[in-house]
Design a protein around this motif. Sequence first.
Motif, mmCIF file in Angstrom:
data_model
loop_
_atom_site.group_PDB
_atom_site.id
_atom_site.type_symbol
_atom_site.label_atom_id
_atom_site.label_comp_id
_atom_site.label_asym_id
_atom_site.label_seq_id
_atom_site.Cartn_x
_atom_site.Cartn_y
_atom_site.Cartn_z
ATOM 1 N N TYR A 1 30.767 33.980 39.320
ATOM 2 C CA TYR A 1 30.955 35.154 39.993
ATOM 3 C C TYR A 1 31.038 35.025 41.440
ATOM 4 O O TYR A 1 31.746 36.169 41.859
ATOM 5 C CB TYR A 1 29.471 35.884 39.549
ATOM 6 C CG TYR A 1 28.487 35.809 40.763
ATOM 7 C CD1 TYR A 1 28.391 36.473 41.818
ATOM 8 C CD2 TYR A 1 27.322 34.893 40.417
ATOM 9 C CE1 TYR A 1 27.400 36.450 42.599
ATOM 10 C CE2 TYR A 1 26.397 34.951 41.388
ATOM 11 C CZ TYR A 1 26.270 35.342 42.430
ATOM 12 O OH TYR A 1 25.351 35.237 43.263
ATOM 13 N N PRO A 2 30.590 34.204 42.012
ATOM 14 C CA PRO A 2 30.819 34.470 43.471
ATOM 15 C C PRO A 2 32.309 34.171 44.000
ATOM 16 O O PRO A 2 32.791 34.385 45.329
ATOM 17 C CB PRO A 2 30.228 33.005 44.334
ATOM 18 C CG PRO A 2 29.206 32.644 43.047
ATOM 19 C CD PRO A 2 29.621 33.030 41.596
ATOM 20 N N ASP A 3 33.099 33.356 42.998
ATOM 21 C CA ASP A 3 34.446 33.169 43.372
ATOM 22 C C ASP A 3 35.752 33.902 42.660
ATOM 23 O O ASP A 3 36.658 33.853 42.701
ATOM 24 C CB ASP A 3 34.865 31.923 43.121
ATOM 25 C CG ASP A 3 33.905 30.783 44.020
ATOM 26 O OD1 ASP A 3 33.560 31.100 45.057
ATOM 27 O OD2 ASP A 3 33.209 30.088 43.129
ATOM 28 N N VAL A 4 35.188 35.124 42.068
ATOM 29 C CA VAL A 4 36.165 35.840 41.310
ATOM 30 C C VAL A 4 36.225 37.415 41.846
ATOM 31 O O VAL A 4 35.335 37.828 42.259
ATOM 32 C CB VAL A 4 35.472 36.110 39.983
ATOM 33 C CG1 VAL A 4 36.411 36.884 38.996
ATOM 34 C CG2 VAL A 4 35.344 34.916 39.149
ATOM 35 N N SER A 5 37.548 37.541 41.930
ATOM 36 C CA SER A 5 37.934 38.974 42.724
ATOM 37 C C SER A 5 37.827 39.901 41.617
ATOM 38 O O SER A 5 37.738 39.884 40.369
ATOM 39 C CB SER A 5 39.254 38.891 43.141
ATOM 40 O OG SER A 5 40.256 38.866 42.157
#
Length: 239
Positions: free
Chosen positions: A57-61
């Motif tokens: 989740y931290p790296d998904v737009s």
Amino acid sequence: MDSAVTNIREALAALAVPGKAVISQKFFKTGKGEYGEGDIFLGISVPDQRAVAKAFYPDVSLGEISQLLSSEYHEHRLTALFILVNRFQKSKIPSEKEGIANFYMSHLAYINNWDLADSSSYPILGSYAYEYDRADLLRTLARSDHMWHKRIGVVATLYFIRKHSFELMKEFVTHNLKYPHDLMHKANGWMLREMGKKAPDELIRYLDQYYLEMPRTCLRYAIEKLDEPLRQKYLKGKI
């Protein structure tokens, strides 16, 4: 296809169990004429989907989440919603929370089964509506003619219930009390039962006014945690 989406799909594919997919398609009523008609499953457990969502989740737009959420595969959509919940809960920026809530509202077409609605509605829309005084969003959904929208609106009030705020839930449940589908009877009864955990007297007052009008499934869900003698009185119409 963005690499993040590809990586998430590959991570999920590695966890798929074909036999579980067959069971899920039956459980979620995917046959012709059923509420989940045409839905396709990979056979991935919910804990595994949550783990994938937590990892990515931290790296998904939002654009990438949109790609995943529009997938034909049920687990892709549910994992996308878990990612969205993580993003919303970790954010401390009001404008970002608003953006996620708006994104959710614009993607309602893909939130098309009860597990998708139940796992995402209250931690995103319920939280947003409560914290930012946007009950109007939930009211629009709860009064919609669309069953999944109704369920999202009603279940989103679970966030309010956990804050000891019950009036919005009671409004929505009462409005939808006679809605014909069993999935709404279950949602309504579930929210009433959750209110009863926080405030038993509130539940009793509501039941005393409406229990004779309730569909049987709704009533059974609502009274599940009551003492057995009292449960039987409601079931037998002797209150």
